[in-house]
Structures are given as structure tokens and as C-alpha cells.
Write an enzyme that holds these catalytic residues in place. Structure first.
Site, PDB file in Angstrom:
ATOM      1  N   ASP A   1      16.170  55.554  65.249  1.00 11.23           N
ATOM      2  CA  ASP A   1      15.238  56.237  66.140  1.00 11.23           C
ATOM      3  C   ASP A   1      15.797  57.588  66.573  1.00 11.23           C
ATOM      4  OD1 ASP A   1      13.011  56.572  67.939  1.00 11.23           O
ATOM      5  OD2 ASP A   1      14.305  55.935  69.567  1.00 11.23           O
TER       6      ASP A   1
ATOM      7  N   ASN B   1       9.569  49.523  63.129  1.00 12.43           N
ATOM      8  CA  ASN B   1      10.961  49.221  63.488  1.00 12.43           C
ATOM      9  C   ASN B   1      11.854  49.187  62.248  1.00 12.43           C
ATOM     10  OD1 ASN B   1      10.098  48.991  66.105  1.00 12.43           O
ATOM     11  ND2 ASN B   1      10.137  46.753  66.149  1.00 12.43           N
TER      12      ASN B   1
ATOM     13  N   GLU C   1      12.648  52.725  61.059  1.00 10.42           N
ATOM     14  CA  GLU C   1      13.736  53.338  61.836  1.00 10.42           C
ATOM     15  C   GLU C   1      15.083  52.733  61.445  1.00 10.42           C
ATOM     16  OE1 GLU C   1      11.367  54.520  65.955  1.00 10.42           O
ATOM     17  OE2 GLU C   1      12.415  52.588  65.818  1.00 10.42           O
TER      18      GLU C   1
ATOM     19  N   GLU D   1      17.880  49.963  64.200  1.00 18.03           N
ATOM     20  CA  GLU D   1      16.629  50.556  64.678  1.00 18.03           C
ATOM     21  C   GLU D   1      16.902  51.577  65.774  1.00 18.03           C
ATOM     22  OE1 GLU D   1      12.952  49.166  67.508  1.00 18.03           O
ATOM     23  OE2 GLU D   1      13.976  47.655  66.295  1.00 18.03           O
TER      24      GLU D   1
END
Length: 351
Positions: free
Chosen positions: A81, A146, A149, A77
Site C-alpha cells: 500500500d 488486498n 497491494e 499488503e
């Protein structure tokens, strides 16, 4: 929406060739269903399925690896991101030529914000593949975003930056998101509510009600909007910012739909300003300086006397005090006294 260049077209062609080979190998894969699901979501088959399996593992359902460390998608994650910011920033920069930095930053933020990623995870079928505690999926609004990502992080490790770019261009922006509508859409409800209160010169504040945790241990914040002390709407979210935004959105809707709510706000404002404008006391009259003098209850000056005088004064009847007080002279008395004094002076001079 197309973002193709000659270089990108070549890379997409190579990706399609690779997909053809992976399709031929599919019947021999152990995780055939997961391979097919990843292909439907991303547009290509995985090379290392372990990355994607980890991307779908929420911390609430994580197991431990051989080294004893928990296996979940939090590290992917984090990576996804960063990659997502770079990819979307690249796309926004090329699409909106000539736009300033502030506009580009705001547009990218809207495309990668939590609500957008949650909706995308739902649209592409990612949420159904997440392995997590049922309570976590139901109560934590961050699970889908989440995982999205983490999926991007898995794609980056498995296929590289170009695969992530192709996924966002071909699967997301071309089919699911209108980048122009997102760029020019106002989504900051807190800013809009603040603008309304400033124009109408009313006071507003966000009051925290409580902070708790949901069943998976994630913090939950709840607040309420107060305008001139009148309670607006409440907001509940997994951050203070989210709770403020939700409370602001519902309060704006209430302002549009409930005239009595606005009436209550301005009635409270009128009462407040009225109290602020009332003077604490009346200012003294500068034309009457005697108003500043504190007089005795008898309105007469205090005269110091000796003990003997006090005894003598106390022995006299009250009416004698009044007799000794000279009567007020008339105009004729004053003229007569002046003439008498003049004749007396003349007589002394003759003698």
C-alpha cells in the site's frame, strides 16, 4: 503511455537481461507454473518465490509458520500500500506537470482506490491465484485489491522500487488504465447527490439500517438515503463510506429515471415548508388594547361590599337595580341643564 527517461531505459534493459537468465532457469524450478504466472502478470520472473506465495495467501486460508504465527498476506499488503502510493504519486506528478496538489492527490486516490485495484486484480489474473476460503472470495470485495497491494509489496522486497515502477508503467498504465480519463472522471456520487439537494433546497440524510458481518467475519454496513423523508436507494458495503457511495449512486440514477420519485420529494418538501410557515397563533391587534383585558363573565366591574350591603342588595327586587341606573342623556338635555345652571348663578349674583 510512456514515462521513459534515459535512467529508466537503462534499468529496464537490465531487467530484461535478468528475465532472460531466469527464463533459462525456469525448467529447473519446482514452482514452474507460479513462476510463469508471475511473469505474465508483472513482466519479470521472481527471484524469491516465497514472497509471492505469501502475497497470494489470504488470512482465511493461512497456515502457521515454525514460530506458531499465522502466515498470510496482511503484512505485505501494508507494505505494498505504501509503495503503491509512492509509485503512483511519482507517475502522476511527472505526467500532470503544473497541476496543483489537490488535483494530484485526487488522481492518485482514484488510481489506488479499492474498486480500481479489484478490477486490476481481475484483469491480470491475480484473483485466480489467491489461496483463500471460497466464501471469503465470494463475499469480501477487498480480497482482490488486498492481494494486488501484497503483490506490489512482494515485488518491492524481491526486485526493489524500480521493478514496481516498471510494473505500473509498462503493465498497468500502458495496457489497462488511461490515466487521463481517470484523472478527469467524477466518481464521488455522494458529493454529486449533495450538490443536487443543495441546489433544490431539499433535506437529505443517510440512515444506518444495520451493521453485520459476512461469513468470513468482515464487517458489512447498510444504509438508506432519505430525501425530505422519502426513501431513496440502499447501499451495502464493507465500510460506511462505501455504503454511502453505493446508495448515492443508485439514488442519482433513480432521480434521472423516475419522475414520480422527484414528485414525491417535492411534495414532501411543500408539506414541510407549509407547516413551518403556518403561525402558531394570531397576533393581537395593537389598535385595540382592551383585547388584553380579561373581563368577568358579566362584563361588569367587581365591587367590594360589606355583609350588610350584600343583604340589602339581595333584598331589593331586580327591577329596582335597573331603575337606579341613570338613563343616557341626550344633547338637548345637556344644553338645558347648562342654561339652568347659568341662570341660577346669575340670580345668586344679583342678590
Amino acid at each position: 503511455m510512456h514515462f521513459r527517461t534515459k535512467e529508466n531505459s537503462t534499468k529496464l534493459s537490465m531487467l530484461n537481461t535478468s528475465n532472460l537468465i531466469d527464463r533459462i532457469r525456469l525448467p529447473f524450478r519446482k514452482e514452474k507454473e507460479l513462476f510463469s504466472a508471475i511473469y505474465e502478470m508483472t513482466g519479470f520472473y521472481p527471484r524469491k518465490i516465497a514472497y509471492y506465495q505469501l502475497a497470494l495467501m489470504h488470512k482465511s486460508a493461512a497456515r502457521r509458520g515454525a514460530n506458531g504465527r499465522p502466515l498470510n498476506n496482511e503484512r505485505l499488503e501494508f507494505l505494498g500500500d505504501a509503495i503503491l502510493d509512492a509509485v503512483v504519486g511519482d507517475i502522476v506528478y511527472r505526467h500532470f506537470k503544473g497541476k496543483r496538489e489537490g488535483f494530484l492527490t485526487n488522481t492518485r486516490s482514484k488510481l489506488v482506490q479499492r474498486d480500481t485495484l479489484n478490477k486490476l486484480a481481475q484483469e491480470i489474473g491475480l484473483i485466480q491465484l489467491i489461496k483463500s476460503n471460497d466464501h471469503s472470495t465470494a463475499h469480501n470485495s477487498y480480497v482482490g485489491g488486498n492481494a494486488f497491494e501484497a503483490l506490489v509489496g512482494a515485488m518491492y522486497l524481491d526486485r526493489g522500487y524500480n521493478a514496481c515502477m516498471a510494473f505500473m508503467q509498462k503493465r498497468i498504465l500502458r495496457q489497462l488504465i488511461n490515466i487521463d480519463k481517470v484523472a478527469f472522471k467524477e466518481v464521488n456520487f455522494k458529493s454529486k447527490l449533495l450538490e443536487w439537494t443543495q441546489k433544490n433546497r431539499v433535506r437529505m440524510e443517510y440512515k444506518a439500517i444495520r451493521q453485520s458481518k459476512d461469513e468470513s467475519g468482515s464487517p458489512v454496513f447498510e444504509c438508506v438515503v432519505l430525501i425530505e423523508g422519502v426513501e431513496g436507494c440502499k447501499g451495502r458495503g464493507y465500510s460506511k463510506k462505501e455504503s454511502h457511495q453505493l446508495a448515492s449512486k443508485d439514488t442519482l440514477l433513480r432521480l434521472r429515471r423516475e419522475p414520480q420519485f422527484i414528485d414525491a420529494i417535492f411534495a414532501a418538501k411543500t408539506e414541510r415548508t407549509k407547516m413551518e410557515e403556518e403561525p402558531v397563533q394570531v397576533a393581537p391587534d395593537v389598535e385595540q388594547p382592551e383585547a388584553f383585558i380579561i373581563e368577568s363573565p358579566l362584563s361588569s366591574p367587581v365591587v367590594e361590599t360589606t355583609p350588610s350591603q350584600q343583604d340589602a342588595d339581595s333584598a331589593e327586587p331586580s327591577e329596582n337595580v335597573a331603575a337606579e341606573t341613570p338613563a343616557e342623556k341626550t344633547r338637548e338635555d345637556i344644553i338645558a341643564e347648562a342654561e339652568a345652571a347659568a341662570f341660577a348663578d346669575l340670580k345668586v349674583a344679583e342678590e
